[in-house]
Write a protein that holds these residues in place. Structure first.
Motif, PDB file in Angstrom:
ATOM      1  N   GLU C  76       0.806  -1.216   0.000  1.00 51.62           N
ATOM      2  CA  GLU C  76       0.000   0.000   0.000  1.00 51.62           C
ATOM      3  C   GLU C  76       0.838   1.264   0.000  1.00 51.62           C
ATOM      4  OE1 GLU C  76      -2.921  -0.248   3.107  1.00 51.62           O
ATOM      5  OE2 GLU C  76      -3.962  -1.887   2.114  1.00 51.62           O
ATOM      6  N   PRO C  77       1.660   1.462  -1.021  1.00 50.48           N
ATOM      7  CA  PRO C  77       2.470   2.684  -1.061  1.00 50.48           C
ATOM      8  C   PRO C  77       1.600   3.898  -1.360  1.00 50.48           C
ATOM      9  CG  PRO C  77       2.698   1.495  -3.118  1.00 50.48           C
ATOM     10  CD  PRO C  77       1.843   0.635  -2.220  1.00 50.48           C
ATOM     11  N   THR C  78       1.997   5.045  -0.841  1.00 45.49           N
ATOM     12  CA  THR C  78       1.315   6.289  -1.221  1.00 45.49           C
ATOM     13  C   THR C  78       1.849   6.722  -2.581  1.00 45.49           C
ATOM     14  OG1 THR C  78       3.037   7.584  -0.198  1.00 45.49           O
ATOM     15  CG2 THR C  78       1.169   6.997   1.187  1.00 45.49           C
ATOM     16  N   HIS C  79       1.197   7.724  -3.152  1.00 41.31           N
ATOM     17  CA  HIS C  79       1.673   8.243  -4.432  1.00 41.31           C
ATOM     18  C   HIS C  79       3.138   8.661  -4.332  1.00 41.31           C
ATOM     19  CE1 HIS C  79      -2.512   8.327  -5.667  1.00 41.31           C
ATOM     20  NE2 HIS C  79      -2.115   8.618  -6.891  1.00 41.31           N
ATOM     21  N   GLU C  80       3.475   9.292  -3.209  1.00 37.94           N
ATOM     22  CA  GLU C  80       4.823   9.811  -3.070  1.00 37.94           C
ATOM     23  C   GLU C  80       5.831   8.658  -2.957  1.00 37.94           C
ATOM     24  OE1 GLU C  80       2.163  10.876  -1.356  1.00 37.94           O
ATOM     25  OE2 GLU C  80       1.954  12.547  -2.756  1.00 37.94           O
ATOM     26  N   VAL C  96       1.971   3.826 -13.751  1.00 36.96           N
ATOM     27  CA  VAL C  96       2.056   4.309 -12.380  1.00 36.96           C
ATOM     28  C   VAL C  96       0.659   4.506 -11.805  1.00 36.96           C
ATOM     29  CG1 VAL C  96       2.804   6.215 -10.927  1.00 36.96           C
ATOM     30  CG2 VAL C  96       4.285   5.387 -12.783  1.00 36.96           C
ATOM     31  N   ALA C  97      -0.187   5.173 -12.602  1.00 40.69           N
ATOM     32  CA  ALA C  97      -1.558   5.408 -12.140  1.00 40.69           C
ATOM     33  C   ALA C  97      -2.244   4.072 -11.878  1.00 40.69           C
ATOM     34  CB  ALA C  97      -2.322   6.214 -13.181  1.00 40.69           C
ATOM     35  N   ASP C  98      -2.092   3.131 -12.818  1.00 36.90           N
ATOM     36  CA  ASP C  98      -2.700   1.805 -12.663  1.00 36.90           C
ATOM     37  C   ASP C  98      -2.204   1.089 -11.412  1.00 36.90           C
ATOM     38  OD1 ASP C  98      -4.572   1.426 -14.538  1.00 36.90           O
ATOM     39  OD2 ASP C  98      -3.341   0.273 -15.920  1.00 36.90           O
TER      40      ASP C  98
ATOM     41  N   MET E   1      -1.016  12.154 -12.944  1.00 32.84           N
ATOM     42  CA  MET E   1      -1.195  13.285 -13.855  1.00 32.84           C
ATOM     43  C   MET E   1      -2.566  13.239 -14.546  1.00 32.84           C
ATOM     44  SD  MET E   1       1.982  12.181 -16.203  1.00 32.84           S
ATOM     45  CE  MET E   1       1.726  13.459 -17.421  1.00 32.84           C
ATOM     46  N   ILE E   2      -2.830  12.161 -15.304  1.00 32.84           N
ATOM     47  CA  ILE E   2      -4.145  12.110 -15.927  1.00 32.84           C
ATOM     48  C   ILE E   2      -5.216  11.992 -14.840  1.00 32.84           C
ATOM     49  CG2 ILE E   2      -4.343   9.617 -16.258  1.00 32.84           C
ATOM     50  CD1 ILE E   2      -5.139  12.242 -18.869  1.00 32.84           C
ATOM     51  N   ARG E   3      -4.855  11.381 -13.734  1.00 32.33           N
ATOM     52  CA  ARG E   3      -5.789  11.262 -12.610  1.00 32.33           C
ATOM     53  C   ARG E   3      -6.060  12.642 -12.016  1.00 32.33           C
ATOM     54  NH1 ARG E   3      -7.311   5.856 -13.197  1.00 32.33           N
ATOM     55  NH2 ARG E   3      -5.750   5.596 -14.810  1.00 32.33           N
ATOM     56  N   ASN E   4      -4.991  13.435 -11.912  1.00 33.54           N
ATOM     57  CA  ASN E   4      -5.173  14.761 -11.347  1.00 33.54           C
ATOM     58  C   ASN E   4      -6.134  15.563 -12.203  1.00 33.54           C
ATOM     59  OD1 ASN E   4      -3.434  14.061  -9.369  1.00 33.54           O
ATOM     60  ND2 ASN E   4      -1.629  14.854 -10.454  1.00 33.54           N
ATOM     61  N   ASP E 267      -6.646   2.862 -21.524  1.00 35.35           N
ATOM     62  CA  ASP E 267      -7.037   3.144 -20.148  1.00 35.35           C
ATOM     63  C   ASP E 267      -8.524   3.493 -20.079  1.00 35.35           C
ATOM     64  OD1 ASP E 267      -6.178   3.742 -17.345  1.00 35.35           O
ATOM     65  OD2 ASP E 267      -6.899   5.729 -17.900  1.00 35.35           O
ATOM     66  N   VAL E 268      -8.980   4.326 -21.027  1.00 37.25           N
ATOM     67  CA  VAL E 268     -10.399   4.698 -21.050  1.00 37.25           C
ATOM     68  C   VAL E 268     -11.272   3.465 -21.293  1.00 37.25           C
ATOM     69  CG1 VAL E 268     -12.133   6.017 -22.308  1.00 37.25           C
ATOM     70  CG2 VAL E 268      -9.928   7.051 -21.805  1.00 37.25           C
ATOM     71  N   THR E 269     -10.839   2.649 -22.257  1.00 37.55           N
ATOM     72  CA  THR E 269     -11.584   1.422 -22.553  1.00 37.55           C
ATOM     73  C   THR E 269     -11.722   0.563 -21.308  1.00 37.55           C
ATOM     74  OG1 THR E 269     -10.544   1.477 -24.723  1.00 37.55           O
ATOM     75  CG2 THR E 269     -11.672  -0.540 -24.131  1.00 37.55           C
ATOM     76  N   ASP E 270     -10.637   0.514 -20.550  1.00 40.77           N
ATOM     77  CA  ASP E 270     -10.644  -0.291 -19.343  1.00 40.77           C
ATOM     78  C   ASP E 270     -11.669   0.231 -18.338  1.00 40.77           C
ATOM     79  OD1 ASP E 270      -9.130  -2.518 -18.197  1.00 40.77           O
ATOM     80  OD2 ASP E 270      -8.737  -1.071 -16.597  1.00 40.77           O
ATOM     81  N   HIS E 271     -11.709   1.539 -18.177  1.00 43.80           N
ATOM     82  CA  HIS E 271     -12.700   2.106 -17.260  1.00 43.80           C
ATOM     83  C   HIS E 271     -14.115   1.854 -17.763  1.00 43.80           C
ATOM     84  CE1 HIS E 271      -9.269   4.328 -15.599  1.00 43.80           C
ATOM     85  NE2 HIS E 271      -9.998   4.388 -14.515  1.00 43.80           N
TER      86      HIS E 271
END
Lengths: 365, 365, 365, 365, 365
Positions: C76-80, C96-98, E1-4, E267-271
């Motif tokens: 469970e790492p944080t984003h940082e 990374v996001a995934d 980034m894309i999440r932000n 990524d969008v397809t996955d969501h």
């Protein structure tokens, strides 16, 4: 010919004479049989697997058309018992795991230079428990066949004898044994599917009979339908995973399947498809039976309800009239009249008859 | 033209004059007919199969456009009776088994240089039993057609006569016969599917009529819906397995199917698809009928329930009042009053009328 | 061998000793472990990831068969916390996001030169709550493996130890770790699916018992079936999305999957398919249970209804008779007779007995 | 532009002015119209088909960009009437059969050098009968279009006029007419699908209203839902078979479809898909309505049941008490007391009120 | 980034500040915004579309890596308002129709050198009405993006600002905008799907609570489940048609989609797949809820029925006994006895208690 094979085998199968197979003892507890075949003919005598393999390979080198192979039959080998066989034939570790593990899915998978097939055998044990499973694993290589059987049913002894009576077929090599076993197993599916059809007919006639839903048996109709559904699920899990790989054997060239054997696999695929269609058809039928049963019970409930209402209405008449003349008022002139009592009785009877006829006419009684 | 063929055949089919076909005796019990065709024209006289085949082959060698062939018609041959035919035309052993076995799946399968098709024929035997099956097996080779029929329905005599009246079609070779039979069988499916539609309409009007669910008939509504579902299942098993192989005949080139015949198979596929769509549509409709029937019965039950409640409430009023004045207390002043009795009667009647109106207004009565 | 791995791991898993893993502290809060492997052997000591990576790459340059890699385990790492790891291994921003996001779908996706897999782990927490989820994310590159775990279950410590005991497997490179984890997760699915089967059996025996639908428990039968369905849905969402990509790993060549590992993935796919078939089979069974339960309850309701009707009819007899002789007419000759009372009592009893027998005979009582 | 076409046509369609089309008489009873087009412009005057075809072909030879064609419109031609047209344009005999037969499946099929399309037109005839069918058959060749219409709806006169107002479109050749008709027919599907949605809303508000299931209308709720389902089935049979061939026209090159027309077919496919999705969505919704209706009726039944029970319990109190004091024992001290009667009345009223409150509190009343 | 990006946008979206966007006035009523971008940076000031396009094209000619484009935002343009834009960018007439028409299907379709995407936006408007739709149409060309929005929700202002804060992403050209919008819309689907899950939990706890099916709320349980199903259908129609074309964008090369953007579409397809799985899972759950609800109600009805029967039996005892001793026979010795009355009372009470206990024991009370 192939049909005769089936018939011969099936008759033997019915007798269920397998666990005490005499071939069990000579080669250790798990090895039931170990025989070499060359040019479709059985080589004399039992001998240890390595010796048999050596002999067959020599023969094959001498005559490239011999298609000789060793057929080793095992029954529920332990990991240790199977290890020596695996080593002798240089099996892939995953194939070894697949061959010995319990609770496997039916499948036909190729490993480097072998083909491993796992079949679930089903038996029909009367109306109480329709489907029961054993397992037959077949591993074929270029010059050997290993068959591993578990469970009480599905002895391969009679099948081996029937095959030995058809040297032309055996001369096509190891894939002829794979086909014979697939054919044998799938044919059992067809037999069991037909037996399930009979069970469904029994349930149908129980559910749609006039006395459906009454007494002890009636309460269990739905449970029996469910029981059949559950067995079909079990059955489906034994048959469905086989259809794709068997079709692949029938249509795609493979070095381990003799070209002359391929059309025979198409025949097996066809039988499997028939059993599969029957099963999914029955599955849908059972849903409909439940649904129709429910509708029918509701119709009957409606009838009971209407009948209660009608009788309650008829009984209400004397209750009300008698209630009125059971009151203790001092001044009720009818009570003093000599004709009061018979008149009231007449009124009650006539009213009841009229109401009864009314309910008859509109179908409530 | 092809439509006229169907019409001619169907009319004959309706008469069901087949089992006593005069052609049965001359060539042994199972061989109904054996005729050679060359250039679309029938060759004179019956003769044994081998003789007919020899003649046709001679003709074909002489004229490569002749497309001559022998058409042998069999009716429920035994294994022995079929063996000689199989030997004459050098059929694959699996094809022989496929041709003679009972309980086969409908199919169209190629063997080395022949094409074997198994069709299930269905007949419409009135409202009691909609679907009944016979079987027609067709084997076509380069210069022969073998048709094997079993069951009471589906005599091919009239079809043969109709085809002989169209020499252009016959001149295209054996595949024209295969098409004619496929077309004939599939057309029957369409006829039966339409007949099933009528049955569904009968069930619909029974289930959604005002008196639905009453009396003897009402109790059987669900059973009839189920009966139809079961027959559709049987029907589906006859038609579904054909759609893929027939489409293959229509779209993929095959040496045994004359190119001029291929679009005709597309037409057959189209009819089969129509019957298939009808069947699965009806199947879904029957589910909905059961479902709607159940909902309707429940609504009616609710109404009965409300009506019982309402009447019970109305009857409760005189019961209670009469109960009170039926008590034997010494000191009940009302009982002594001259107006007690008529007053109580009035109260009861008024109360009942008021309650009755109330229930009327809120729709319970 | 691979089975032994599973057994070793599973036993450890049962003990659930993970959160307090000693490896947690040395490398920061989220990094549970960081070890280099070369030629299947573990390199000595923990060291920071960049140092470990540098060492492994040096080794790989020296010996191209070494297949060395760094295995970093995170919890469970944080984003940082994850950012520095991502930078070190040059991960794609979407990867990374995934890796860090919550509520992801299980998947196996390739990014430029890495492969990212997200698995849902399921645990069986007794009959109350069958399925509970954690997540394991695996990222493999040419010379590194990153595993990220969240949730309480699914510690990878024991799995790592078991793998280290099989240097041959580890020597095949990062894909051996991916396989071990996939195998471990999917094997849990099979275990849970079997556990669900037991739950279904419990529900079955409750629903089809004789006292079904009575008392507090009876009222909850349907709710329990629904509860199981809901958990199966959760389970299905964990397993279904994996089947296609895992099959792709097993059948399509990929630079990141060692060829010797590919058949192992077919084995995993097979297990996943088995669990998937079980789940969808159970799902259908639960529908049937509800359906059968409903039918059975309706049958029982019918019986209650008939029984009420029967008793109401029996009780109606004395009510009517007593009502008649409770009327206060002056001229009712029966009332004056000495035998009137016993006669009436006799009539009532006889009538009741006769009616009771009638209902017995037609099965209403 | 193409939208304007639709709007123009649809408005005309609403008026349903077709059977008395003036163009009917001049060219025999079945030929409604016969006009030549060249370069998108209508050639002057009606003339017999052979003359028109001769003229157009001359023109096309002169100017290869002219894309001239003859458009013959027929209305329910007999076999004989169609025979001369078929001969003139050298149609395949199966295409002739397809064009004239009744009860055909919607389809788009290529024959040697023509393309034959059969469309089912649907109309919305108020809430009583939602879907009604006619048929439009279109045959396009290199330089001709034959349209055959049957049934009351779907006159092509206004569509022809609208197309003539768009010479650019007509100049693309026969496929522009095929597209215009496909677009027109499919657009009607969308309109009818929207109308069905309104019908579903009507049924919904009836089924989920407070007075659902009461009175005459309530009894028919399920029947109405079923009626809608049946019409959707009819609708589905008109639309589903078109989706694959229309998509093929949109995506696969064909010599008869002008490349500039192909994207227009994709647009038609899209509309068809929308209608198809709506239909299958509504179909599922109707199942749910029935299901929810049933559940709701059962809930209401439960309430009725509880209410009956509650009232029966309340009424039981005075019945029992009055019964006791209506007994004729000589020694019942209460009967002699002056306060007996009012005391008993008080007890009855109090008990009833207490019980009533109890039932109120636990929600039974 | 894309999440932000998503988070920033979503927060803004929650505030729903869109209709009064200040950018609306300067460029006519429908054009909300018109800005040029080059190298990821916004060009200064608003200017008419043709001027902006001219500037961007000049820039692109100068620097081939600039990927400059014009982004025009429109809100519910009329046909006339859109005509000038269509002319400027030379759009295909069908694309124009697709962009302006109402009631379109979600889709992603390529036209000659543009790509047109239609998205349905959904909003969650509390428990009363879960799903509400607007539409966003995106047209991207080589150097322009046109976005057309209709409905109240889904303002693109905040999204534009968020994108402008990520010049790297914008520098990849028009497809980066298409991705951002697709990502934004699909992310909303995930949010709404989670909200639907909460609604389902509310319904579950209502349906399976102890007081389920009682009172006003109970009567509406089924209606609420149906309401949710209907909304899921609407939702499904918004999402399902997108999955295939979005997957195509992610996997098939297209000149309009920058290669660096393609993984983002995966990524969008996955969501989208996750939302789709949730929806179809919930849909099945709702069916099960109805089914379980029905079963539970039937169980409860059974209980009520049994309870009525039990109480009716208990009440029948005093009614019968009192009826007997309420008869007016002269010769009833019990009536004369001093102990008659207390004895009868005792008998009644004892009988009632015994019967009550009996019913308790067999679970009816």
């Amino acid at each position: 010919m192939i049909r005769n094979l089936r018939r011969a085998v099936r008759r033997a199968y019915r007798r269920k004479v397998d666990l005490s197979h005499p071939a069990r003892s000579p080669l250790g507890s798990a090895v039931v049989n170990c025989v070499g075949y060359a040019g479709g003919k059985r080589q004399s005598g039992h001998c240890p697997p390595d010796e048999a393999l050596r002999r067959v390979r020599k023969e094959n080198r001498a005559d490239s058309d011999s298609n000789g192979f060793v057929w080793i039959g095992l029954h529920e080998p332990t990991h240790e018992e199977f290890a020596s066989v695996a080593e002798l034939f240089e099996l892939h570790p995953l194939a070894v795991a697949d061959a010995v593990d319990e609770h496997r899915r039916p499948k036909v998978v190729p490993y480097d230079d072998i083909l491993l097939a796992v079949f679930k055998t089903v038996g029909y044990a009367g109306h109480d428990e329709v489907v029961e499973s054993g397992e037959i694993t077949v591993i074929i290589g270029r010059d050997f066949v290993i068959t591993i059987r578990s469970g009480r049913y599905g002895s391969l002894g009679p099948l081996r004898e029937a095959l030995e009576a058809m040297p032309d077929q055996l001369a096509k090599g190891p894939s002829s044994v794979l086909h014979a076993i697939a054919d044998f197993v799938v044919d059992e599916y067809v037999v069991v599917a037909d037996a399930v059809e009979e069970d469904i007919e029994v349930v149908e006639s129980a559910v749609f009979s006039e006395r459906a839903g009454r007494g002890e048996a009636g309460r269990n109709d739905a449970a029996r339908v469910y029981q059949l559904k559950r067995e079909l699920l079990e059955f489906k899990r034994a048959t469905t995973p086989l259809s794709r790989p068997l079709e692949a054997l029938a249509t795609q060239p493979s070095p381990l399947i003799a070209p002359a054997i391929r059309p025979y696999f198409r025949d097996v695929t066809d039988h499997l498809a028939r059993a599969g269609e029957q099963i999914s058809g029955y599955d849908a039928l059972l849903d409909s039976i439940l649904q129709a049963h429910l509708a029918q019970m509701t119709v009957e409930q409606n009838e009971s309800m209407r009948r209660i209402t009608a009788w309650a209405a008829i009984v209400a008449v004397p209750t009300m009239v008698c209630g009125v003349y059971g009151m203790n008022f001092d001044h009720m002139p009818e009570l003093r009249s000599v004709y009061g009592y018979p008149a009231v009785l007449t009124v009650i009877v006539v009213a009841c008859v009229v109401i009864h006829r009314g309910f008859r006419r509109n179908g409530w009684l």
